[in-house]
Design a protein around this motif. Structure first.
Motif, PDB file in Angstrom:
ATOM      1  N   VAL A  98      15.140  12.543  56.115  1.00 20.19           N
ATOM      2  CA  VAL A  98      15.823  12.086  55.032  1.00 20.19           C
ATOM      3  C   VAL A  98      17.389  12.470  54.703  1.00 20.19           C
ATOM      4  O   VAL A  98      17.599  13.549  54.397  1.00 20.19           O
ATOM      5  CB  VAL A  98      14.854  12.360  53.771  1.00 20.19           C
ATOM      6  N   GLU A  99      18.308  11.282  54.881  1.00 21.55           N
ATOM      7  CA  GLU A  99      19.628  11.416  54.748  1.00 21.55           C
ATOM      8  C   GLU A  99      19.805  11.283  53.265  1.00 21.55           C
ATOM      9  O   GLU A  99      19.293  10.604  52.433  1.00 21.55           O
ATOM     10  CB  GLU A  99      20.256  10.492  55.413  1.00 21.55           C
ATOM     11  N   SER A 100      20.812  12.144  52.821  1.00 21.10           N
ATOM     12  CA  SER A 100      21.641  11.741  51.433  1.00 21.10           C
ATOM     13  C   SER A 100      23.129  12.019  51.339  1.00 21.10           C
ATOM     14  O   SER A 100      23.601  12.585  52.415  1.00 21.10           O
ATOM     15  CB  SER A 100      20.748  12.668  50.504  1.00 21.10           C
ATOM     16  N   GLY A 101      23.624  11.629  50.460  1.00 20.62           N
ATOM     17  CA  GLY A 101      25.100  11.903  50.232  1.00 20.62           C
ATOM     18  C   GLY A 101      26.074  10.691  50.714  1.00 20.62           C
ATOM     19  O   GLY A 101      27.165  10.916  50.447  1.00 20.62           O
ATOM     20  N   GLY A 102      25.634   9.627  50.985  1.00 19.91           N
ATOM     21  CA  GLY A 102      26.478   8.372  51.363  1.00 19.91           C
ATOM     22  C   GLY A 102      27.014   8.005  50.017  1.00 19.91           C
ATOM     23  O   GLY A 102      26.451   8.196  48.800  1.00 19.91           O
ATOM     24  N   GLY A 103      27.906   7.113  50.104  1.00 18.56           N
ATOM     25  CA  GLY A 103      28.675   6.227  48.883  1.00 18.56           C
ATOM     26  C   GLY A 103      29.747   5.848  49.514  1.00 18.56           C
ATOM     27  O   GLY A 103      30.218   5.406  50.636  1.00 18.56           O
ATOM     28  N   LEU A 104      30.770   5.390  48.289  1.00 18.51           N
ATOM     29  CA  LEU A 104      31.831   4.724  48.228  1.00 18.51           C
ATOM     30  C   LEU A 104      32.863   5.890  48.078  1.00 18.51           C
ATOM     31  O   LEU A 104      33.029   6.442  46.915  1.00 18.51           O
ATOM     32  CB  LEU A 104      32.042   3.515  47.336  1.00 18.51           C
ATOM     33  N   VAL A 105      33.977   6.016  48.908  1.00 22.63           N
ATOM     34  CA  VAL A 105      35.121   6.627  48.640  1.00 22.63           C
ATOM     35  C   VAL A 105      36.399   6.036  49.045  1.00 22.63           C
ATOM     36  O   VAL A 105      36.307   5.283  50.033  1.00 22.63           O
ATOM     37  CB  VAL A 105      34.756   8.138  49.287  1.00 22.63           C
ATOM     38  N   GLY A 144      41.245   8.850  52.647  1.00 19.80           N
ATOM     39  CA  GLY A 144      41.698  10.490  52.523  1.00 19.80           C
ATOM     40  C   GLY A 144      40.793  11.142  51.664  1.00 19.80           C
ATOM     41  O   GLY A 144      41.095  12.407  51.659  1.00 19.80           O
ATOM     42  N   GLY A 145      39.666  10.607  51.232  1.00 19.69           N
ATOM     43  CA  GLY A 145      38.596  11.252  50.581  1.00 19.69           C
ATOM     44  C   GLY A 145      37.768  12.231  51.527  1.00 19.69           C
ATOM     45  O   GLY A 145      37.601  12.168  52.628  1.00 19.69           O
ATOM     46  N   SER A 146      36.646  12.670  50.728  1.00 20.38           N
ATOM     47  CA  SER A 146      35.651  13.483  51.574  1.00 20.38           C
ATOM     48  C   SER A 146      34.124  13.163  50.972  1.00 20.38           C
ATOM     49  O   SER A 146      34.154  12.698  49.955  1.00 20.38           O
ATOM     50  CB  SER A 146      35.843  14.905  51.216  1.00 20.38           C
ATOM     51  N   LEU A 147      33.219  13.417  51.963  1.00 15.51           N
ATOM     52  CA  LEU A 147      31.867  13.239  51.535  1.00 15.51           C
ATOM     53  C   LEU A 147      31.062  14.384  52.226  1.00 15.51           C
ATOM     54  O   LEU A 147      31.476  14.580  53.414  1.00 15.51           O
ATOM     55  CB  LEU A 147      31.352  11.880  51.986  1.00 15.51           C
ATOM     56  N   ARG A 148      30.105  14.346  51.822  1.00 16.26           N
ATOM     57  CA  ARG A 148      28.925  15.534  52.658  1.00 16.26           C
ATOM     58  C   ARG A 148      27.683  14.855  52.610  1.00 16.26           C
ATOM     59  O   ARG A 148      27.204  14.621  51.541  1.00 16.26           O
ATOM     60  CB  ARG A 148      28.753  16.728  51.788  1.00 16.26           C
ATOM     61  N   LEU A 149      27.248  14.569  54.007  1.00 17.04           N
ATOM     62  CA  LEU A 149      25.927  14.129  53.998  1.00 17.04           C
ATOM     63  C   LEU A 149      24.935  15.366  54.418  1.00 17.04           C
ATOM     64  O   LEU A 149      25.301  16.139  55.267  1.00 17.04           O
ATOM     65  CB  LEU A 149      25.974  13.167  55.298  1.00 17.04           C
ATOM     66  N   SER A 150      23.903  14.872  54.066  1.00 19.91           N
ATOM     67  CA  SER A 150      22.518  15.996  54.188  1.00 19.91           C
ATOM     68  C   SER A 150      21.372  15.255  54.883  1.00 19.91           C
ATOM     69  O   SER A 150      21.216  14.046  54.490  1.00 19.91           O
ATOM     70  CB  SER A 150      22.428  16.673  52.983  1.00 19.91           C
ATOM     71  N   TYR A 206      25.266   5.845  58.532  1.00 17.98           N
ATOM     72  CA  TYR A 206      25.054   7.010  59.315  1.00 17.98           C
ATOM     73  C   TYR A 206      23.768   7.567  59.308  1.00 17.98           C
ATOM     74  O   TYR A 206      22.818   7.492  58.255  1.00 17.98           O
ATOM     75  CB  TYR A 206      25.713   8.071  58.550  1.00 17.98           C
ATOM     76  N   TYR A 207      23.155   7.742  60.586  1.00 16.18           N
ATOM     77  CA  TYR A 207      21.894   8.273  60.652  1.00 16.18           C
ATOM     78  C   TYR A 207      21.665   9.412  61.195  1.00 16.18           C
ATOM     79  O   TYR A 207      22.314   9.909  61.942  1.00 16.18           O
ATOM     80  CB  TYR A 207      21.226   7.079  61.830  1.00 16.18           C
ATOM     81  N   CYS A 208      20.579  10.276  60.685  1.00 19.07           N
ATOM     82  CA  CYS A 208      20.543  11.481  61.252  1.00 19.07           C
ATOM     83  C   CYS A 208      19.340  11.616  62.546  1.00 19.07           C
ATOM     84  O   CYS A 208      18.429  10.517  62.551  1.00 19.07           O
ATOM     85  CB  CYS A 208      19.527  12.238  60.165  1.00 19.07           C
ATOM     86  N   GLY A 219      18.814   5.875  57.259  1.00 21.87           N
ATOM     87  CA  GLY A 219      20.371   5.776  57.247  1.00 21.87           C
ATOM     88  C   GLY A 219      20.988   5.986  55.859  1.00 21.87           C
ATOM     89  O   GLY A 219      20.067   5.639  55.040  1.00 21.87           O
ATOM     90  N   THR A 220      22.238   6.298  55.741  1.00 24.25           N
ATOM     91  CA  THR A 220      22.916   6.342  54.451  1.00 24.25           C
ATOM     92  C   THR A 220      24.241   5.485  54.747  1.00 24.25           C
ATOM     93  O   THR A 220      24.772   5.912  55.773  1.00 24.25           O
ATOM     94  CB  THR A 220      22.981   7.667  54.216  1.00 24.25           C
ATOM     95  N   GLN A 221      24.579   4.763  53.870  1.00 18.30           N
ATOM     96  CA  GLN A 221      25.804   3.806  53.804  1.00 18.30           C
ATOM     97  C   GLN A 221      26.960   4.718  53.474  1.00 18.30           C
ATOM     98  O   GLN A 221      27.027   5.221  52.406  1.00 18.30           O
ATOM     99  CB  GLN A 221      25.746   2.744  52.982  1.00 18.30           C
ATOM    100  N   VAL A 222      27.860   4.614  54.335  1.00 18.10           N
ATOM    101  CA  VAL A 222      29.357   5.234  53.814  1.00 18.10           C
ATOM    102  C   VAL A 222      30.328   4.316  53.749  1.00 18.10           C
ATOM    103  O   VAL A 222      30.407   3.422  54.781  1.00 18.10           O
ATOM    104  CB  VAL A 222      29.680   6.295  54.986  1.00 18.10           C
ATOM    105  N   THR A 223      30.810   4.089  52.801  1.00 16.58           N
ATOM    106  CA  THR A 223      31.959   3.049  52.634  1.00 16.58           C
ATOM    107  C   THR A 223      33.294   3.709  52.368  1.00 16.58           C
ATOM    108  O   THR A 223      33.253   4.315  51.344  1.00 16.58           O
ATOM    109  CB  THR A 223      31.664   1.740  51.916  1.00 16.58           C
ATOM    110  N   VAL A 224      34.220   3.401  53.148  1.00 12.88           N
ATOM    111  CA  VAL A 224      35.274   3.797  52.683  1.00 12.88           C
ATOM    112  C   VAL A 224      36.683   2.626  52.456  1.00 12.88           C
ATOM    113  O   VAL A 224      36.917   2.016  53.320  1.00 12.88           O
ATOM    114  CB  VAL A 224      36.093   4.865  53.940  1.00 12.88           C
ATOM    115  N   SER A 225      37.131   2.802  51.332  1.00 13.25           N
ATOM    116  CA  SER A 225      38.071   1.867  51.163  1.00 13.25           C
ATOM    117  C   SER A 225      39.453   2.221  51.151  1.00 13.25           C
ATOM    118  O   SER A 225      39.754   3.242  51.080  1.00 13.25           O
ATOM    119  CB  SER A 225      37.833   1.544  49.553  1.00 13.25           C
ATOM    120  N   SER A 226      40.108   1.264  51.232  1.00 15.26           N
ATOM    121  CA  SER A 226      41.838   1.514  51.796  1.00 15.26           C
ATOM    122  C   SER A 226      42.516   1.381  50.711  1.00 15.26           C
ATOM    123  O   SER A 226      42.082   0.951  49.544  1.00 15.26           O
ATOM    124  CB  SER A 226      42.199   0.471  52.820  1.00 15.26           C
TER     125      SER A 226
END
Length: 121
Positions: A5-12, A15-21, A93-95, A114-121
């Motif tokens: 079970v993944e967690s921690g994805g999101g919109l950033v 230059g930012g940071s995220l932590r997936l677990s 992102y998949y574990c 899977g958990t979605q990670v979206t990085v905006s410019s």
């Protein structure tokens, strides 16, 4: 029943940071090799980072120096710390958990949803 079970994805912003677990259950976690893969729209799934039992790590060239994979065998978790994120990092992102020393390029073993990670410019 194996569950990842993944967690921690999101919109950033770039230059930012995220932590997936990834929390694993139903496996003897300490003897499994763990990995993070990602898949962007229209592209093949690719390895981002892997960590063997014994904590030997491997990273895709595109994330070296920006991402760090770690594991906590006591908690049956694997984490991916992502820094200096770029729009090209946008993906699901998949574990992954694999019970033998199979090449990371081979899609093998158990997968999370899977958990979605979206990085905006």
């Amino acid at each position: 029943q194996v569950q990842l079970v993944e967690s921690g994805g999101g919109l950033v912003q770039a230059g930012g940071s995220l932590r997936l677990s990834c929390a694993a259950s139903g496996i003897s976690f300490s003897i499994y090799d763990m990995g993070w893969y990602r898949q962007a729209p229209g592209k093949q799934r690719e390895l981002v980072a892997g960590i063997r039992r014994g904590s030997r790590t491997i990273y895709a060239d595109s994330v070296k120096g920006r991402f760090t994979i770690s594991r906590d065998d006591a908690k049956s978790t694997v984490n991916l710390q992502m820094s200096s994120l770029k729009p090209d990092d946008t993906a699901v992102y998949y574990c992954n958990a694999r019970s033998s020393t199979v090449a990371w390029s081979i899609m093998f073993g158990y997968w999370g949803q899977g958990t979605q990670v979206t990085v905006s410019s």
